[in-house]
Motif scaffolding. Sequence first.
Motif, PDB file in Angstrom:
ATOM      1  N   LYS A 184      -8.562 -14.059   2.094  1.00 45.27           N
ATOM      2  CA  LYS A 184      -8.426 -15.290   2.880  1.00 45.27           C
ATOM      3  C   LYS A 184      -8.989 -15.143   4.285  1.00 45.27           C
ATOM      4  CE  LYS A 184      -4.431 -17.502   0.814  1.00 45.27           C
ATOM      5  NZ  LYS A 184      -2.989 -17.283   0.793  1.00 45.27           N
ATOM      6  N   GLU A 185      -8.995 -13.901   4.787  1.00 45.03           N
ATOM      7  CA  GLU A 185      -9.499 -13.655   6.142  1.00 45.03           C
ATOM      8  C   GLU A 185     -10.922 -13.091   6.117  1.00 45.03           C
ATOM      9  OE1 GLU A 185      -7.716 -14.542   8.787  1.00 45.03           O
ATOM     10  OE2 GLU A 185      -6.034 -15.192   7.533  1.00 45.03           O
ATOM     11  N   GLY A 186     -11.566 -13.159   4.965  1.00 50.53           N
ATOM     12  CA  GLY A 186     -12.943 -12.671   4.890  1.00 50.53           C
ATOM     13  C   GLY A 186     -13.062 -11.161   4.859  1.00 50.53           C
ATOM     14  N   CYS A 187     -11.968 -10.500   4.446  1.00 49.65           N
ATOM     15  CA  CYS A 187     -11.969  -9.033   4.425  1.00 49.65           C
ATOM     16  C   CYS A 187     -11.651  -8.528   3.020  1.00 49.65           C
ATOM     17  CB  CYS A 187     -10.911  -8.477   5.375  1.00 49.65           C
ATOM     18  SG  CYS A 187     -11.171  -8.913   7.079  1.00 49.65           S
ATOM     19  N   VAL A 188     -11.786  -7.227   2.863  1.00 50.73           N
ATOM     20  CA  VAL A 188     -11.459  -6.574   1.601  1.00 50.73           C
ATOM     21  C   VAL A 188     -10.603  -5.357   1.909  1.00 50.73           C
ATOM     22  CG1 VAL A 188     -12.433  -5.211  -0.297  1.00 50.73           C
ATOM     23  CG2 VAL A 188     -13.561  -7.331   0.423  1.00 50.73           C
ATOM     24  N   PHE A 189      -9.536  -5.175   1.112  1.00 49.08           N
ATOM     25  CA  PHE A 189      -8.858  -3.879   1.136  1.00 49.08           C
ATOM     26  C   PHE A 189      -9.497  -3.064   0.019  1.00 49.08           C
ATOM     27  CE2 PHE A 189      -5.423  -1.033  -0.385  1.00 49.08           C
ATOM     28  CZ  PHE A 189      -5.439  -0.206   0.717  1.00 49.08           C
ATOM     29  N   PRO A 190     -10.262  -2.021   0.403  1.00 47.87           N
ATOM     30  CA  PRO A 190     -11.175  -1.415  -0.565  1.00 47.87           C
ATOM     31  C   PRO A 190     -10.530  -0.358  -1.459  1.00 47.87           C
ATOM     32  CG  PRO A 190     -11.538  -0.427   1.571  1.00 47.87           C
ATOM     33  CD  PRO A 190     -10.460  -1.473   1.760  1.00 47.87           C
ATOM     34  N   LEU A 191      -9.436  -0.718  -2.107  1.00 46.62           N
ATOM     35  CA  LEU A 191      -8.844   0.159  -3.120  1.00 46.62           C
ATOM     36  C   LEU A 191      -8.420  -0.740  -4.265  1.00 46.62           C
ATOM     37  CD1 LEU A 191      -6.577   3.197  -2.764  1.00 46.62           C
ATOM     38  CD2 LEU A 191      -5.859   1.370  -4.298  1.00 46.62           C
ATOM     39  N   SER A 192      -8.889  -0.415  -5.449  1.00 45.57           N
ATOM     40  CA  SER A 192      -8.537  -1.247  -6.594  1.00 45.57           C
ATOM     41  C   SER A 192      -8.380  -0.385  -7.826  1.00 45.57           C
ATOM     42  CB  SER A 192      -9.618  -2.306  -6.837  1.00 45.57           C
ATOM     43  OG  SER A 192      -9.173  -3.213  -7.823  1.00 45.57           O
ATOM     44  N   LEU A 193      -7.474  -0.794  -8.691  1.00 48.60           N
ATOM     45  CA  LEU A 193      -7.270  -0.084  -9.953  1.00 48.60           C
ATOM     46  C   LEU A 193      -6.668  -1.061 -10.951  1.00 48.60           C
ATOM     47  CD1 LEU A 193      -4.135   0.269  -9.204  1.00 48.60           C
ATOM     48  CD2 LEU A 193      -4.755   2.533  -8.451  1.00 48.60           C
ATOM     49  N   GLY A 194      -6.657  -0.645 -12.214  1.00 47.95           N
ATOM     50  CA  GLY A 194      -6.247  -1.551 -13.272  1.00 47.95           C
ATOM     51  C   GLY A 194      -4.857  -2.137 -13.070  1.00 47.95           C
ATOM     52  N   ALA A 195      -3.945  -1.365 -12.477  1.00 47.60           N
ATOM     53  CA  ALA A 195      -2.556  -1.794 -12.322  1.00 47.60           C
ATOM     54  C   ALA A 195      -2.337  -2.643 -11.076  1.00 47.60           C
ATOM     55  CB  ALA A 195      -1.649  -0.559 -12.274  1.00 47.60           C
ATOM     56  N   LYS A 196      -3.396  -3.233 -10.532  1.00 49.06           N
ATOM     57  CA  LYS A 196      -3.269  -3.902  -9.228  1.00 49.06           C
ATOM     58  C   LYS A 196      -2.281  -5.066  -9.220  1.00 49.06           C
ATOM     59  CE  LYS A 196      -7.518  -6.379 -10.285  1.00 49.06           C
ATOM     60  NZ  LYS A 196      -8.968  -6.343 -10.115  1.00 49.06           N
ATOM     61  N   GLY A 197      -1.966  -5.618 -10.381  1.00 50.76           N
ATOM     62  CA  GLY A 197      -1.004  -6.717 -10.445  1.00 50.76           C
ATOM     63  C   GLY A 197       0.440  -6.261 -10.353  1.00 50.76           C
ATOM     64  N   SER A 198       0.692  -4.975 -10.459  1.00 47.60           N
ATOM     65  CA  SER A 198       2.067  -4.443 -10.391  1.00 47.60           C
ATOM     66  C   SER A 198       2.235  -3.364  -9.324  1.00 47.60           C
ATOM     67  CB  SER A 198       2.452  -3.815 -11.742  1.00 47.60           C
ATOM     68  OG  SER A 198       2.234  -4.702 -12.802  1.00 47.60           O
ATOM     69  N   ALA A 199       1.247  -2.527  -9.160  1.00 46.56           N
ATOM     70  CA  ALA A 199       1.375  -1.387  -8.241  1.00 46.56           C
ATOM     71  C   ALA A 199       1.630  -1.887  -6.825  1.00 46.56           C
ATOM     72  CB  ALA A 199       0.095  -0.545  -8.276  1.00 46.56           C
ATOM     73  N   THR A 200       2.527  -1.193  -6.119  1.00 48.76           N
ATOM     74  CA  THR A 200       2.871  -1.604  -4.758  1.00 48.76           C
ATOM     75  C   THR A 200       2.262  -0.652  -3.728  1.00 48.76           C
ATOM     76  OG1 THR A 200       4.888  -0.271  -4.707  1.00 48.76           O
ATOM     77  CG2 THR A 200       5.074  -2.527  -5.570  1.00 48.76           C
ATOM     78  N   ILE A 201       2.170  -1.155  -2.507  1.00 45.17           N
ATOM     79  CA  ILE A 201       1.586  -0.350  -1.421  1.00 45.17           C
ATOM     80  C   ILE A 201       2.373   0.942  -1.223  1.00 45.17           C
ATOM     81  CG2 ILE A 201       1.086  -0.332   1.055  1.00 45.17           C
ATOM     82  CD1 ILE A 201      -0.763  -2.119  -0.741  1.00 45.17           C
ATOM     83  N   GLY A 202       3.699   0.857  -1.279  1.00 46.74           N
ATOM     84  CA  GLY A 202       4.508   2.068  -1.101  1.00 46.74           C
ATOM     85  C   GLY A 202       4.202   3.111  -2.161  1.00 46.74           C
ATOM     86  N   GLY A 203       4.075   2.667  -3.396  1.00 51.31           N
ATOM     87  CA  GLY A 203       3.743   3.590  -4.478  1.00 51.31           C
ATOM     88  C   GLY A 203       2.327   4.116  -4.361  1.00 51.31           C
ATOM     89  N   LEU A 204       1.413   3.256  -3.971  1.00 54.06           N
ATOM     90  CA  LEU A 204       0.012   3.674  -3.832  1.00 54.06           C
ATOM     91  C   LEU A 204      -0.143   4.716  -2.726  1.00 54.06           C
ATOM     92  CD1 LEU A 204      -1.486   0.092  -4.176  1.00 54.06           C
ATOM     93  CD2 LEU A 204      -1.873   1.960  -5.803  1.00 54.06           C
ATOM     94  N   ILE A 205       0.637   4.562  -1.664  1.00 52.54           N
ATOM     95  CA  ILE A 205       0.601   5.556  -0.586  1.00 52.54           C
ATOM     96  C   ILE A 205       1.275   6.850  -1.041  1.00 52.54           C
ATOM     97  CG2 ILE A 205       1.521   6.115   1.706  1.00 52.54           C
ATOM     98  CD1 ILE A 205       1.068   3.149   2.446  1.00 52.54           C
TER      99      ILE A 205
END
Lengths: 460, 460
Positions: free
Chosen positions: A120-141
């Motif tokens: 929405k702000e014209g940016c990208v968070f450049p990390l993606s994986l198949g579980a992106k609909g469930s995985a949370t930032i806390g878990g990803l970190i």
Amino acid sequence: MTLEALRAAGVWVSTTAEDIAPRLTDWRGATGGPAAALLKPASIAEVVAVVRAAGEHGVPLVPQGGRTGLVGGGLPGAEGGAWIVSLERMRAIRQVDAAGLSATVEAGVVLQALHDAAAKEGCVFPLSLGAKGSATIGGLISTNAGGVQVLRHGTMRALVLGLEAVLPDGSVLNQLGGLRKDNSGYDIKQLLIGGEGTLGIVTAATLRLVPAPAARAVAWVGLHSPAEALALLRRVRGALGEAVESFEIMPAAGLALVLRHIEGVRAPLAGAHAWHALIEVTGRGAPEAMLGEVLMAAPEVEDAVVAASDAQAAALWRLREELPEAERRDGGAIKNDVSIAVADLPAFYEAVVAVMAGAFPTLRVMAFGHLGDGNLHLNFRAPEGVDDRAWVEANRVPVRRVLHDLIADWGGSISAEHGIGTLKAAELARLGDPGKLAAMRAVKAALDPKGIMNPGKILV
Amino acid sequence: MTLEALRAAGVWVSTTAEDIAPRLTDWRGATGGPAAALLKPASIAEVVAVVRAAGEHGVPLVPQGGRTGLVGGGLPGAEGGAWIVSLERMRAIRQVDAAGLSATVEAGVVLQALHDAAAKEGCVFPLSLGAKGSATIGGLISTNAGGVQVLRHGTMRALVLGLEAVLPDGSVLNQLGGLRKDNSGYDIKQLLIGGEGTLGIVTAATLRLVPAPAARAVAWVGLHSPAEALALLRRVRGALGEAVESFEIMPAAGLALVLRHIEGVRAPLAGAHAWHALIEVTGRGAPEAMLGEVLMAAPEVEDAVVAASDAQAAALWRLREELPEAERRDGGAIKNDVSIAVADLPAFYEAVVAVMAGAFPTLRVMAFGHLGDGNLHLNFRAPEGVDDRAWVEANRVPVRRVLHDLIADWGGSISAEHGIGTLKAAELARLGDPGKLAAMRAVKAALDPKGIMNPGKILV
């Protein structure tokens, strides 16, 4: 504080089997030990209260994100009596700063939600994986997640500018904020990144964003072998440099599984090819034209298609992203996630096939992954016609042992991006660098002397 | 082992004042406490022997690189009896792997030597700073050095793929090798990066290289203020993205100092400008043309020149790189190295000027640095005509206190890239995040229970 006192203080607490049971399994179907309670703190103050209470009573804490982990790191252990701490109520996207290229988000934010907010702000968070609909930032970190853009942007570690976490003694690591440089003492947050919740609970982070690319090109390529794929990777990077965002490979058998089990997909190329590569390039100008030109001139390429629309690009990506799901539907496998120096990957793959054929002649090898990172997902399937669950159960330990010994010989890692959890803890203890293991144990004992934070994970 | 036993075992050892004295001062002229010996181990086995011997006898060890640090981290403390451990004999460049884009080098390798070795293979090690002719890889890692390419490539932390170090108990952290991904437990090497030698001695590293850019463009720009410089940074990055490698700023007074004290330099622009920016862009195609076009159309730009040759580019860079040396020749200053969110930098600079004018009306502010990283070097000079050494001595503590309080209010860091050493240890203890400080102390006590590794640095 007891659970009752926490509840009285406003913390969401449940001790019912109905609430707890779904939290004892994860995406891959693994089951953890019993838990005494499920807690859903809604603020850092509540997380502090929970951690202090656990410390008082010596209760094991199991931080939980989207339960998409693959090594059991988010499930309670056999010790019993654990409190599962879900961060799902801490899901505010506090700030997206397009000019400063950063976002501050809470641990329970789902990756897809961050992608949407950044877009929405014209940016990208450049990390993606198949579980992106469930995985949370806390878990990803906490797992230092990788995914399909590591080649260009690095793993989660490279994307965390600031971190807020509750340490095992209930103190707060207050390192949020978007400083690009800060050399004021040990970078303690690095221990939480990839710490799998054993050194504290991540509550929020300031993450690096990148500007949305002006354009992107996605290609699907048929080729003969991983060696040809590596030659092509070098050719594409030589020509297009850092514009190369992803370079994934999968074998014919992998594509076949996706075509068999996933609805609404179709083969991207007309003919048959032993291996396939999925390449994404972003940039100014006309990346499709540039990528197409490189592929046309590359002798490794048997056939290729460059997506002509966003929908086509998404369809190509879906073939890659749905592969783990297709594999899961097809049956059990002994899953592995290894890394090796990039240049060694083709030869290492040949060695795996040869060694496995010697030790387990009927085992089927499925290899796919992130060629540009030297990261292969090596999943071993039961022989044709054999009950896969029983076979996995019976062969998991000896098969992994053979693979891990080979990895150690090649100077690779037994966990490239999935982490250690409970699944690989014994193998890490067996094969890990003794100096590093001793330092890890010393750090764990120093920061969590009571051993309450996610016990049994990583270190055994 | 005693010093005698170490010498008998083949370790280079000297206890003469002639050898030791030059090691007790650094580039900025600071003097450390006394030392009992200078040791120059030539292998990791010798470093292990030295660390074990120090542990046995409770001797403080002070690891030393090129002595270009700015916070006293490489000098012995007042405690006396220290052994200075110079890594200068471990200076092998073990491998430069152009295909894999990595280099494995020993700690004593001088940065310029790595630049040269990488260049021979068509690669670049993308970290550079004024002290590149003396600073060593071990020191650059131990201080998590920054420099002029952080905007694009990150600090040293982002460039370390693997690390070998001797921990305080004499065990070896054996994490060399070029794995791009490795999630097998806590990333202990991150503690050594920026650990300033207090958690172990770095002996070798595998570092990330990048392909040599096809072309580069360097421009010098005159403009009105840091706010205009920030607007220009955003404009240039908006147009050219990650191709922007460096974006440095300095005021008219800074340029004047360089022109006064450094031989063979000349003013890059004909007119006078309150501020100057130095911009480097790399990439395919014609970066000079692209950069020139952006600068032509930018209303912030008062005047600009784009280098027409490598020699001109080098001459522009020299104006920036020699600024610290010119300042040093001009007289003493209270030097500071702070960071702030990039967007806040212009307003923060105004606040510094205002607050300092209030508290120390005759003090002169010299600010320059890495705008794109939010990193300002804020050096405070004595009033005109005042003896600068006496003034620095008398005002160092109160001036820094006022500045650091302001930094804390703005959520910045009191050390962006220089580290803490002895110089800022008390201020870190006063202003640092209590949760982070407690975790740092716990980690230090766990890994170095005898307190032999570079005592008195970072933590007091």
